[in-house]
Design a protein around this motif. Structure first.
Motif, PDB file in Angstrom:
ATOM      1  N   ASN A 185       0.835  -1.206   0.000  1.00 40.95           N
ATOM      2  CA  ASN A 185       0.000   0.000   0.000  1.00 40.95           C
ATOM      3  C   ASN A 185       0.868   1.254   0.000  1.00 40.95           C
ATOM      4  OD1 ASN A 185       0.719   0.639   2.782  1.00 40.95           O
ATOM      5  ND2 ASN A 185      -0.639  -1.053   3.355  1.00 40.95           N
ATOM      6  N   ARG A 186       0.219   2.383  -0.121  1.00 36.18           N
ATOM      7  CA  ARG A 186       0.908   3.679  -0.213  1.00 36.18           C
ATOM      8  C   ARG A 186       1.755   3.959   1.018  1.00 36.18           C
ATOM      9  NH1 ARG A 186      -0.021   9.079   1.085  1.00 36.18           N
ATOM     10  NH2 ARG A 186       0.747  10.500  -0.511  1.00 36.18           N
ATOM     11  N   THR A 187       1.240   3.661   2.193  1.00 37.26           N
ATOM     12  CA  THR A 187       1.959   3.932   3.431  1.00 37.26           C
ATOM     13  C   THR A 187       3.268   3.146   3.477  1.00 37.26           C
ATOM     14  OG1 THR A 187      -0.120   4.339   4.571  1.00 37.26           O
ATOM     15  CG2 THR A 187       1.803   3.901   5.941  1.00 37.26           C
ATOM     16  N   GLU A 188       3.204   1.866   3.145  1.00 40.71           N
ATOM     17  CA  GLU A 188       4.419   1.049   3.108  1.00 40.71           C
ATOM     18  C   GLU A 188       5.412   1.597   2.091  1.00 40.71           C
ATOM     19  OE1 GLU A 188       4.099  -3.188   2.624  1.00 40.71           O
ATOM     20  OE2 GLU A 188       2.303  -3.244   3.861  1.00 40.71           O
ATOM     21  N   ALA A 189       4.906   2.006   0.926  1.00 43.12           N
ATOM     22  CA  ALA A 189       5.772   2.543  -0.124  1.00 43.12           C
ATOM     23  C   ALA A 189       6.478   3.811   0.353  1.00 43.12           C
ATOM     24  CB  ALA A 189       4.963   2.828  -1.386  1.00 43.12           C
ATOM     25  N   LEU A 190       5.741   4.728   0.955  1.00 43.46           N
ATOM     26  CA  LEU A 190       6.344   5.974   1.427  1.00 43.46           C
ATOM     27  C   LEU A 190       7.348   5.723   2.543  1.00 43.46           C
ATOM     28  CD1 LEU A 190       3.252   8.345   1.351  1.00 43.46           C
ATOM     29  CD2 LEU A 190       5.222   8.373  -0.181  1.00 43.46           C
ATOM     30  N   ASP A 191       7.041   4.817   3.445  1.00 39.08           N
ATOM     31  CA  ASP A 191       7.981   4.475   4.515  1.00 39.08           C
ATOM     32  C   ASP A 191       9.285   3.915   3.941  1.00 39.08           C
ATOM     33  OD1 ASP A 191       6.185   5.318   6.436  1.00 39.08           O
ATOM     34  OD2 ASP A 191       5.511   3.277   6.953  1.00 39.08           O
ATOM     35  N   LYS A 192       9.161   3.040   2.958  1.00 37.30           N
ATOM     36  CA  LYS A 192      10.348   2.435   2.350  1.00 37.30           C
ATOM     37  C   LYS A 192      11.151   3.480   1.578  1.00 37.30           C
ATOM     38  CE  LYS A 192      12.694  -1.283   1.917  1.00 37.30           C
ATOM     39  NZ  LYS A 192      13.317  -1.882   3.079  1.00 37.30           N
ATOM     40  N   ILE A 193      10.467   4.382   0.888  1.00 37.67           N
ATOM     41  CA  ILE A 193      11.154   5.452   0.154  1.00 37.67           C
ATOM     42  C   ILE A 193      11.944   6.324   1.132  1.00 37.67           C
ATOM     43  CG2 ILE A 193      10.819   7.580  -1.164  1.00 37.67           C
ATOM     44  CD1 ILE A 193       8.417   6.094  -2.522  1.00 37.67           C
ATOM     45  N   ARG A 194      11.336   6.683   2.246  1.00 36.41           N
ATOM     46  CA  ARG A 194      12.035   7.496   3.254  1.00 36.41           C
ATOM     47  C   ARG A 194      13.268   6.764   3.790  1.00 36.41           C
ATOM     48  NH1 ARG A 194       6.489   8.468   4.957  1.00 36.41           N
ATOM     49  NH2 ARG A 194       5.905  10.518   4.203  1.00 36.41           N
ATOM     50  N   GLU A 195      13.128   5.469   4.027  1.00 36.73           N
ATOM     51  CA  GLU A 195      14.246   4.660   4.518  1.00 36.73           C
ATOM     52  C   GLU A 195      15.387   4.632   3.507  1.00 36.73           C
ATOM     53  OE1 GLU A 195      14.963  -0.084   5.095  1.00 36.73           O
ATOM     54  OE2 GLU A 195      13.040   0.731   5.784  1.00 36.73           O
ATOM     55  N   ILE A 196      15.054   4.454   2.237  1.00 34.05           N
ATOM     56  CA  ILE A 196      16.056   4.384   1.179  1.00 34.05           C
ATOM     57  C   ILE A 196      16.773   5.724   1.021  1.00 34.05           C
ATOM     58  CG2 ILE A 196      16.356   4.138  -1.318  1.00 34.05           C
ATOM     59  CD1 ILE A 196      13.946   2.118  -1.125  1.00 34.05           C
ATOM     60  N   VAL A 197      16.028   6.803   1.018  1.00 36.06           N
ATOM     61  CA  VAL A 197      16.622   8.131   0.864  1.00 36.06           C
ATOM     62  C   VAL A 197      17.528   8.462   2.051  1.00 36.06           C
ATOM     63  CG1 VAL A 197      16.086  10.598   0.777  1.00 36.06           C
ATOM     64  CG2 VAL A 197      14.797   8.995  -0.642  1.00 36.06           C
ATOM     65  N   ALA A 198      17.110   8.092   3.245  1.00 32.75           N
ATOM     66  CA  ALA A 198      17.909   8.372   4.443  1.00 32.75           C
ATOM     67  C   ALA A 198      19.225   7.596   4.441  1.00 32.75           C
ATOM     68  CB  ALA A 198      17.107   8.049   5.697  1.00 32.75           C
ATOM     69  N   ALA A 199      19.224   6.398   3.898  1.00 35.47           N
ATOM     70  CA  ALA A 199      20.429   5.566   3.894  1.00 35.47           C
ATOM     71  C   ALA A 199      21.494   6.095   2.932  1.00 35.47           C
ATOM     72  CB  ALA A 199      20.066   4.127   3.544  1.00 35.47           C
ATOM     73  N   LYS A 200      21.099   6.777   1.895  1.00 30.88           N
ATOM     74  CA  LYS A 200      21.996   7.386   0.896  1.00 30.88           C
ATOM     75  C   LYS A 200      22.918   6.382   0.206  1.00 30.88           C
ATOM     76  CE  LYS A 200      21.818  11.884   2.983  1.00 30.88           C
ATOM     77  NZ  LYS A 200      22.515  13.049   3.466  1.00 30.88           N
ATOM     78  N   GLU A 201      22.548   5.130   0.180  1.00 28.60           N
ATOM     79  CA  GLU A 201      23.341   4.116  -0.510  1.00 28.60           C
ATOM     80  C   GLU A 201      22.816   3.849  -1.915  1.00 28.60           C
ATOM     81  OE1 GLU A 201      23.201   0.693   1.949  1.00 28.60           O
ATOM     82  OE2 GLU A 201      24.414   1.594   3.525  1.00 28.60           O
ATOM     83  N   VAL A 202      21.560   4.189  -2.158  1.00 25.02           N
ATOM     84  CA  VAL A 202      20.914   3.899  -3.437  1.00 25.02           C
ATOM     85  C   VAL A 202      21.065   5.094  -4.371  1.00 25.02           C
ATOM     86  CG1 VAL A 202      18.709   3.389  -4.548  1.00 25.02           C
ATOM     87  CG2 VAL A 202      19.302   2.286  -2.387  1.00 25.02           C
ATOM     88  N   GLY A 203      21.548   4.824  -5.577  1.00 27.78           N
ATOM     89  CA  GLY A 203      21.687   5.877  -6.580  1.00 27.78           C
ATOM     90  C   GLY A 203      20.472   5.982  -7.476  1.00 27.78           C
ATOM     91  N   ILE A 204      19.831   4.847  -7.748  1.00 27.83           N
ATOM     92  CA  ILE A 204      18.646   4.829  -8.608  1.00 27.83           C
ATOM     93  C   ILE A 204      17.551   4.024  -7.922  1.00 27.83           C
ATOM     94  CG2 ILE A 204      17.679   4.095 -10.823  1.00 27.83           C
ATOM     95  CD1 ILE A 204      20.447   4.519 -12.033  1.00 27.83           C
ATOM     96  N   LEU A 205      16.401   4.650  -7.772  1.00 27.59           N
ATOM     97  CA  LEU A 205      15.226   4.005  -7.181  1.00 27.59           C
ATOM     98  C   LEU A 205      14.190   3.838  -8.278  1.00 27.59           C
ATOM     99  CD1 LEU A 205      13.454   3.011  -4.855  1.00 27.59           C
ATOM    100  CD2 LEU A 205      12.889   5.408  -4.373  1.00 27.59           C
TER     101      LEU A 205
END
Length: 71
Positions: free
Chosen positions: A28-48
């Protein structure tokens, strides 16, 4: 640079894993937004890569995915 795929479809996720990408399936949208925030905070991912309706649209699902790139 790391790739990460976020999808609402397990088969898309599996295909991307076979291609060597990390990823996650969200329901769902909530899970997606939570995961996006986690990925952005980690700064290890160059392309999402976001596929399916998991994009952050509040309305009807978009027909395609969204690709975001951090420079």
């Amino acid at each position: 640079m790391k790739f990460f795929v976020l999808s609402d479809k397990p088969d898309v996720y599996l295909g991307m894993r076979l291609a060597g990408m990390d990823g996650a399936v969200v329901e769902n949208r909530t899970e997606a937004l939570d995961k996006i925030r986690e990925i952005v905070a980690a700064k290890e991912v160059g392309i999402l890569l976001i596929t399916g309706w998991t994009s952050v649209s509040r309305n009807s699902p978009p027909s395609g995915g969204i690709t975001a790139c951090r420079s």
